[in-house]
Scaffold this motif. Structure first.
Motif, PDB file in Angstrom:
ATOM      1  N   LYS A 166       0.072  17.787   7.609  1.00 11.29           N
ATOM      2  CA  LYS A 166       1.075  17.760   6.537  1.00 11.29           C
ATOM      3  C   LYS A 166       2.412  18.343   6.990  1.00 11.29           C
ATOM      4  O   LYS A 166       3.433  18.103   6.359  1.00 11.29           O
ATOM      5  N   SER A 167       2.411  19.089   8.087  1.00 13.82           N
ATOM      6  CA  SER A 167       3.610  19.797   8.555  1.00 13.82           C
ATOM      7  C   SER A 167       4.681  18.845   9.079  1.00 13.82           C
ATOM      8  O   SER A 167       4.451  17.652   9.270  1.00 13.82           O
ATOM      9  N   LYS A 168       5.856  19.417   9.374  1.00  7.01           N
ATOM     10  CA  LYS A 168       6.979  18.614   9.874  1.00  7.01           C
ATOM     11  C   LYS A 168       6.680  17.981  11.225  1.00  7.01           C
ATOM     12  O   LYS A 168       7.302  17.001  11.602  1.00  7.01           O
ATOM     13  N   ILE A 223       6.213   5.777   7.940  1.00  7.71           N
ATOM     14  CA  ILE A 223       5.619   7.106   7.957  1.00  7.71           C
ATOM     15  C   ILE A 223       6.692   8.058   8.474  1.00  7.71           C
ATOM     16  O   ILE A 223       7.441   7.694   9.380  1.00  7.71           O
ATOM     17  N   ARG A 224       6.824   9.211   7.846  1.00  7.53           N
ATOM     18  CA  ARG A 224       7.862  10.194   8.212  1.00  7.53           C
ATOM     19  C   ARG A 224       9.269   9.624   8.054  1.00  7.53           C
ATOM     20  O   ARG A 224      10.192  10.020   8.738  1.00  7.53           O
ATOM     21  N   ILE A 284       0.854  -1.189   0.000  1.00  4.52           N
ATOM     22  CA  ILE A 284       0.000   0.000   0.000  1.00  4.52           C
ATOM     23  C   ILE A 284       0.888   1.237   0.000  1.00  4.52           C
ATOM     24  O   ILE A 284       1.825   1.334   0.794  1.00  4.52           O
ATOM     25  N   ARG A 285       0.603   2.170  -0.899  1.00  2.16           N
ATOM     26  CA  ARG A 285       1.353   3.428  -0.986  1.00  2.16           C
ATOM     27  C   ARG A 285       0.350   4.581  -0.941  1.00  2.16           C
ATOM     28  O   ARG A 285      -0.553   4.644  -1.778  1.00  2.16           O
ATOM     29  N   ILE A 286       0.541   5.468   0.036  1.00  4.68           N
ATOM     30  CA  ILE A 286      -0.385   6.578   0.250  1.00  4.68           C
ATOM     31  C   ILE A 286       0.340   7.896   0.011  1.00  4.68           C
ATOM     32  O   ILE A 286       1.438   8.104   0.542  1.00  4.68           O
ATOM     33  N   ALA A 287      -0.269   8.786  -0.755  1.00  2.00           N
ATOM     34  CA  ALA A 287       0.270  10.137  -0.937  1.00  2.00           C
ATOM     35  C   ALA A 287      -0.116  10.931   0.319  1.00  2.00           C
ATOM     36  O   ALA A 287      -1.275  11.293   0.505  1.00  2.00           O
ATOM     37  N   ALA A 288       0.862  11.179   1.184  1.00  2.00           N
ATOM     38  CA  ALA A 288       0.600  11.795   2.496  1.00  2.00           C
ATOM     39  C   ALA A 288      -0.062  13.167   2.377  1.00  2.00           C
ATOM     40  O   ALA A 288      -0.867  13.544   3.224  1.00  2.00           O
ATOM     41  N   ASP A 289       0.253  13.915   1.318  1.00  2.00           N
ATOM     42  CA  ASP A 289      -0.315  15.259   1.206  1.00  2.00           C
ATOM     43  C   ASP A 289      -1.765  15.266   0.737  1.00  2.00           C
ATOM     44  O   ASP A 289      -2.369  16.318   0.579  1.00  2.00           O
ATOM     45  N   THR A 290      -2.365  14.074   0.545  1.00  2.00           N
ATOM     46  CA  THR A 290      -3.780  14.017   0.163  1.00  2.00           C
ATOM     47  C   THR A 290      -4.667  13.761   1.376  1.00  2.00           C
ATOM     48  O   THR A 290      -5.834  13.414   1.220  1.00  2.00           O
ATOM     49  N   VAL A 291      -4.124  13.940   2.587  1.00  2.00           N
ATOM     50  CA  VAL A 291      -4.909  13.768   3.806  1.00  2.00           C
ATOM     51  C   VAL A 291      -6.075  14.753   3.782  1.00  2.00           C
ATOM     52  O   VAL A 291      -5.921  15.904   3.382  1.00  2.00           O
ATOM     53  N   VAL A 315       5.224  15.999   4.922  1.00  2.00           N
ATOM     54  CA  VAL A 315       5.027  15.590   3.527  1.00  2.00           C
ATOM     55  C   VAL A 315       6.095  16.131   2.574  1.00  2.00           C
ATOM     56  O   VAL A 315       6.361  15.512   1.554  1.00  2.00           O
ATOM     57  N   LYS A 316       6.715  17.251   2.922  1.00  2.00           N
ATOM     58  CA  LYS A 316       7.754  17.806   2.045  1.00  2.00           C
ATOM     59  C   LYS A 316       8.936  16.838   1.944  1.00  2.00           C
ATOM     60  O   LYS A 316       9.467  16.600   0.864  1.00  2.00           O
ATOM     61  N   ASN A 317       9.346  16.259   3.078  1.00  2.00           N
ATOM     62  CA  ASN A 317      10.485  15.341   3.089  1.00  2.00           C
ATOM     63  C   ASN A 317      10.088  13.873   2.980  1.00  2.00           C
ATOM     64  O   ASN A 317      10.929  13.026   2.649  1.00  2.00           O
ATOM     65  N   ASN A 318       8.833  13.561   3.276  1.00  2.00           N
ATOM     66  CA  ASN A 318       8.354  12.171   3.262  1.00  2.00           C
ATOM     67  C   ASN A 318       6.988  12.108   2.585  1.00  2.00           C
ATOM     68  O   ASN A 318       5.963  12.011   3.250  1.00  2.00           O
TER      69      ASN A 318
END
Length: 170
Positions: free
Chosen positions: A65-67, A101-102, A46-53, A72-75
């Motif tokens: 989405k923040s650090k 995750i992260r 399973i692969r999830i685009a974290a920034d689509t939360v 999401v910027k780095n992961n």
């Protein structure tokens, strides 16, 4: 090999909090491949685009989405890749795998129930829970008390596209 139908499937999460903290991921993919007809040879990826939360709140989404949380910027991806499948009853499975995750990977167990067994299509539903602090998510959200335990629920509609029919233990 089985593929998922994203428009009929979902990956959701829920965290106990003083203000509801639950949502879905709008962009992800999942594959299920088998080395043989033995159901325990399966590999779930399973692969999830974290920034689509999507929590329904732009403020909460921005914080997640923040650090402090998904970073999401780095992961950009959250992933689960199974390493072992254990059939626990005729319709249930413990799927052990590496959850990332992260940029932090740890073994976790996804508990699944299947329907449509032996027909080549059906549903895989289940959940997994993890401690967010194990993955470096130690921050909070201002004025919101958040539990450490995060529950992830998967509801995957799957269809077999190749390979033999699977053999299950009864």
């Amino acid at each position: 090999m089985f593929t998922t139908t994203p428009d009929q499937s979902s990956i959701k999460f829920f965290v106990k909090a003083s203000v509801a903290l639950e949502g879905v991921f709008n962009k992800w993919s999942a594959t299920l491949k088998f080395k043989s007809a033995d159901v325990t040879t399966g590999v779930l990826d399973i692969r999830i685009a974290a920034d689509t939360v999507d929590t329904g709140s732009g403020m909460k989404d921005g914080k997640l989405k923040s650090k402090d949380f998904f970073d999401v910027k780095n992961n950009p991806e959250i992933t689960f890749k199974s390493t072992k499948v254990v059939q626990t009853s005729p319709l249930t499975f413990d799927v052990i795998g590496n959850f990332t995750i992260r940029g932090v990977s740890k073994p976790e167990t996804l508990k699944l129930t299947v329907s449509g067994k032996g027909t080549g299509e059906g549903a895989i539903k289940g959940s997994m829970a993890f401690d967010r602090k194990d993955y470096g998510m130690t921050s909070g959200i201002p004025f919101v008390k958040i539990a450490d335990r995060v529950q992830v629920d998967v509801d995957l509609q799957v269809k077999q596209v190749s390979g033999p029919r699977l053999v299950y233990k009864e």
